[in-house]
Design an enzyme around this catalytic site. Structure first.
Site: not given
Length: 453
Positions: A133, A135-139, A154, A291
């Site tokens: 995955a 995303a904007s903060i982490a991969q 992460k 979430d």
């Protein structure tokens, strides 16, 4: 004389407020980021001036997406906060996706090796260069430890925290200036919202805290004798503020009905495990998972429910949860009068509320709730839209009677509605409110003081 005094006051105030902005400007990166921000805003503004004029919410959403991490998160905050923002903005920002192109693997290698102080080959037996995955903060990457354990890593994107600090200092300064120049806006506490969001996002950037959330949730499960659910265990020897190594779960998302049937012949039982775990965490844990959308709940190969991604957690004050618990209980009983009374308790208003009229409006909403297409849960985009539409309806009814809800109400209710949709899709024959296997409030009496400690 008074004009001169006003100018002096403004100058003194700006000098005081400038300290936050100067933190961002102290580094070349901070200054460049502000210039980049102004450039993006200017470009979109120029397009508007030249005649490309989409609706304002759409223009803002496109601008936010161009600006990246901070503004994408701000857009998602807007999307999940119908108690704060107008309906047209909430709906538009449903399209603000937190997906970014993957980083080249050498960035991942460099970050992990710098954080953990050894080569990737020394630390791990294997790391998959292809991300699970991004995303904007982490991969996130799949990996295997030297002892053979399957894990995921992460990894925080380079410079994310600096960008967040720069952006939020800039936003806070702009909000304070706006509130100063237009005092009527101060009632909406724009700067307060920005401060709250900044604190939450910076916490999301601290993977040590997320590892602590994972550990605390598993401690809560053990202390309550819950063997039906689990969260990934962090590997602290391979974890820092920017790198989180944790147990890898194998299973399927709870909403993948076709695959789910291959894992269990009792989807209702799986849902009940997830429901009871989440509800008990509201009352017996320091936080709850905030979430639980499709993908963050998994049915594992051993039959347990896996709660993943604890970057976003919620904390509910005792007073707020007392009102919310009464609201949920009233929903279960179908008692619109009690629902109305609970909404008055939860909401923030000094006005006298006509509870009978409020109850009549809620009764009309109950009919709409029964007409929601449950298949929406199978599609993530539609799911978000359905859930937020219900939130907007509830908030609009409240505001029509002078009630304004705190954001924590919308945050908690959104998770509650997610579970309601899960039930409709995976176990439509089950009544979540009357099924005696679902323990929403039965554990409250076991807690000293009633609700949250």
């Amino acid at each position: 004389m008074s004009d001169h005094s006003d100018v002096k006051d403004m100058r003194a105030w700006l000098e005081g407020e400038r300290s936050g902005l100067s933190l961002a400007l102290n580094t070349a990166r901070g200054g460049l980021r502000i210039l980049e921000t102004l450039g993006v805003v200017g470009r979109h503004g120029l397009g508007w001036a030249l005649g490309d004029r989409p609706p304002i919410p759409a223009l803002l959403r496109a601008t936010f997406e161009s600006l990246g991490t901070t503004y994408i998160k701000l857009g998602q905050f807007i999307a999940s906060s119908p108690s704060i923002f107008p309906e047209e903005y909430v709906e538009e920002f449903q399209r603000c996706l937190d997906r970014t192109p993957p980083l080249p693997f050498h960035y991942i290698r460099d970050t992990v090796e710098a954080e953990l102080g050894s080569s990737l080959e020394t630390l791990y037996e294997f790391v998959d260069p292809k991300p699970l995955a991004s995303a904007s903060i982490a991969q996130v990457h799949a990996a295997k430890l030297k002892d053979g354990r399957d894990v995921v890593i992460k990894v925080q994107r380079p410079g994310v925290k600096n960008v967040l600090l720069t952006d939020f200092n800039f936003l806070y300064f702009a909000a304070r200036l706006t509130e100063r120049l237009a005092p009527g806006l101060s009632r909406s506490a724009i700067s307060g919202v920005i401060e709250e969001l900044q604190a939450g996002m910076l916490e999301e950037c601290d993977f040590i805290k997320e590892a602590g959330n994972l550990k605390a949730f598993n401690v809560f499960l053990r202390n309550t004798g819950n063997t039906q659910a689990i969260a990934p265990e962090p590997v602290m020897s391979h974890t820092t503020g920017k790198v989180l190594t944790m147990e890898r779960f194998f299973g399927v998302p709870l909403t993948d009905m076709n695959v789910l049937k291959k894992y269990t012949d009792d989807p209702a039982g799986t849902l009940i495990s997830a429901l009871n775990t989440w509800f008990s965490s509201l009352m017996m844990c320091d936080f709850f998972h905030a979430d639980v959308h499709a993908g963050n709940l998994m049915l594992l190969e051993d039959g347990r429910v896996g709660f993943i991604d604890f970057g976003i957690v919620g904390r509910i004050r005792r007073e707020a949860w007392n009102g919310m618990a009464a609201f949920f209980d009233a929903i279960g009983r179908g008692d619109v009068r009690k629902m109305a009374e609970a909404m008055v308790v939860i909401g923030m208003t000094r006005d006298e509320v006509d509870v009978a009229a409020l109850a009549r409006d809620i009764e009309g909403l109950q009919g709409a709730l029964g007409q929601v297409d449950p298949s929406a849960l199978m599609q993530a985009d539609r799911n978000d839209k359905e859930v937020n539409s219900l939130l907007v309806d509830i908030v609009k009814i409240g505001e029509g009677h002078g009630i304004r809800f705190p954001r924590e109400f919308a945050l908690l209710l959104k998770q509650f509605l997610y579970f309601d949709r899960y039930v409709q899709v995976l176990a439509p024959e089950m009544d979540m409110f009357s099924d005696n296997r679902v323990d929403m409030f039965g554990s409250i009496e076991e807690i000293p003081g009633g609700f949250l400690h």
